[in-house]
Write a protein that holds these residues in place. Structure first.
Motif, PDB file in Angstrom:
ATOM      1  N   LYS A  80      -7.633  38.584  39.347  1.00  0.00           N
ATOM      2  CA  LYS A  80      -7.068  39.920  39.198  1.00  0.00           C
ATOM      3  C   LYS A  80      -6.263  40.047  37.903  1.00  0.00           C
ATOM      4  N   TYR A  81      -5.450  39.025  37.601  1.00  0.00           N
ATOM      5  CA  TYR A  81      -4.535  39.130  36.467  1.00  0.00           C
ATOM      6  C   TYR A  81      -4.903  38.280  35.246  1.00  0.00           C
ATOM      7  N   ARG A  82      -5.766  37.290  35.399  1.00  0.00           N
ATOM      8  CA  ARG A  82      -6.082  36.405  34.267  1.00  0.00           C
ATOM      9  C   ARG A  82      -7.592  36.268  34.036  1.00  0.00           C
ATOM     10  N   TYR A  83      -8.336  37.302  34.355  1.00  0.00           N
ATOM     11  CA  TYR A  83      -9.796  37.219  34.225  1.00  0.00           C
ATOM     12  C   TYR A  83     -10.264  37.056  32.782  1.00  0.00           C
ATOM     13  N   ARG A  84      -9.379  37.270  31.825  1.00  0.00           N
ATOM     14  CA  ARG A  84      -9.744  37.079  30.413  1.00  0.00           C
ATOM     15  C   ARG A  84      -9.133  35.811  29.820  1.00  0.00           C
ATOM     16  N   ASP A  85      -8.374  35.096  30.599  1.00  0.00           N
ATOM     17  CA  ASP A  85      -7.697  33.895  30.114  1.00  0.00           C
ATOM     18  C   ASP A  85      -8.661  32.710  30.122  1.00  0.00           C
ATOM     19  N   GLU A  86      -8.933  32.185  28.949  1.00  0.00           N
ATOM     20  CA  GLU A  86      -9.923  31.110  28.798  1.00  0.00           C
ATOM     21  C   GLU A  86      -9.536  29.859  29.582  1.00  0.00           C
ATOM     22  N   THR A  87      -8.257  29.492  29.540  1.00  0.00           N
ATOM     23  CA  THR A  87      -7.820  28.285  30.246  1.00  0.00           C
ATOM     24  C   THR A  87      -7.970  28.444  31.747  1.00  0.00           C
ATOM     25  N   PHE A  88      -7.563  29.602  32.279  1.00  0.00           N
ATOM     26  CA  PHE A  88      -7.714  29.850  33.714  1.00  0.00           C
ATOM     27  C   PHE A  88      -9.189  29.754  34.121  1.00  0.00           C
ATOM     28  N   LEU A  89     -10.054  30.401  33.365  1.00  0.00           N
ATOM     29  CA  LEU A  89     -11.480  30.400  33.704  1.00  0.00           C
ATOM     30  C   LEU A  89     -12.089  29.003  33.623  1.00  0.00           C
ATOM     31  N   LYS A  90     -11.656  28.217  32.659  1.00  0.00           N
ATOM     32  CA  LYS A  90     -12.155  26.848  32.521  1.00  0.00           C
ATOM     33  C   LYS A  90     -11.758  26.008  33.740  1.00  0.00           C
ATOM     34  N   VAL A  91     -10.493  26.108  34.118  1.00  0.00           N
ATOM     35  CA  VAL A  91     -10.014  25.342  35.274  1.00  0.00           C
ATOM     36  C   VAL A  91     -10.666  25.847  36.555  1.00  0.00           C
ATOM     37  N   LEU A  92     -10.849  27.141  36.678  1.00  0.00           N
ATOM     38  CA  LEU A  92     -11.533  27.699  37.842  1.00  0.00           C
ATOM     39  C   LEU A  92     -12.957  27.147  37.945  1.00  0.00           C
ATOM     40  N   ASN A  93     -13.652  27.079  36.832  1.00  0.00           N
ATOM     41  CA  ASN A  93     -15.004  26.527  36.825  1.00  0.00           C
ATOM     42  C   ASN A  93     -15.016  25.065  37.263  1.00  0.00           C
ATOM     43  N   VAL A  94     -14.097  24.269  36.735  1.00  0.00           N
ATOM     44  CA  VAL A  94     -13.998  22.856  37.129  1.00  0.00           C
ATOM     45  C   VAL A  94     -13.721  22.760  38.630  1.00  0.00           C
ATOM     46  N   ALA A  95     -12.791  23.583  39.109  1.00  0.00           N
ATOM     47  CA  ALA A  95     -12.434  23.565  40.525  1.00  0.00           C
ATOM     48  C   ALA A  95     -13.632  23.922  41.403  1.00  0.00           C
ATOM     49  N   ILE A  96     -14.377  24.924  41.007  1.00  0.00           N
ATOM     50  CA  ILE A  96     -15.553  25.325  41.786  1.00  0.00           C
ATOM     51  C   ILE A  96     -16.569  24.185  41.834  1.00  0.00           C
ATOM     52  N   GLN A  97     -16.794  23.541  40.701  1.00  0.00           N
ATOM     53  CA  GLN A  97     -17.729  22.418  40.663  1.00  0.00           C
ATOM     54  C   GLN A  97     -17.280  21.293  41.601  1.00  0.00           C
ATOM     55  N   LEU A  98     -15.988  20.993  41.593  1.00  0.00           N
ATOM     56  CA  LEU A  98     -15.459  19.925  42.445  1.00  0.00           C
ATOM     57  C   LEU A  98     -15.461  20.295  43.922  1.00  0.00           C
TER      58      LEU A  98
END
Length: 108
Positions: A80-98
């Motif tokens: 909702k609040y950080r959908y454009r934040d590169e670091t947030f999206l990178k960590v979210l992707n790693v988390a989803i993979q794990l």
């Protein structure tokens, strides 16, 4: 600063309690990020957020499991609040993979 958490982790290094400690740290990290995102819609403290996200990624790689409520809150608030934040999206992707690999508890 993560100095106290790191010191406790070092003391628990060879203990059976280390995994439980890391799970609590992971939960606190996710709740902290949710609180930051909710209270500060724009990135008012990008270095603090980046540090928290880096620690979140480290903890996820060690623990590989999360509380479903914490995870849901982090994903919803973060997107909702950080959908454009590169670091947030990178960590979210790693988390989803794990978290959603075949044998994960969240993928069931």
């Amino acid at each position: 600063s993560w100095a106290v958490a790191d010191a406790i982790s070092t003391v628990l290094k060879d203990s059976e309690e280390l995994h439980s400690w890391r799970r609590r740290l992971l939960s606190a990290c996710m709740k902290g990020l949710v609180a930051m995102y909710s209270s500060s819609k724009d990135e008012s403290e990008p270095e603090v957020e980046k540090s928290m996200l880096q620690r979140l990624e480290e903890l996820l790689c060690m623990v590989e499991e999360v509380d479903p409520d914490d995870w849901c809150s982090l994903v919803k608030t973060g997107l909702k609040y950080r959908y454009r934040d590169e670091t947030f999206l990178k960590v979210l992707n790693v988390a989803i993979q794990l978290l959603y690999k075949k044998e994960s508890s969240l993928s069931q």
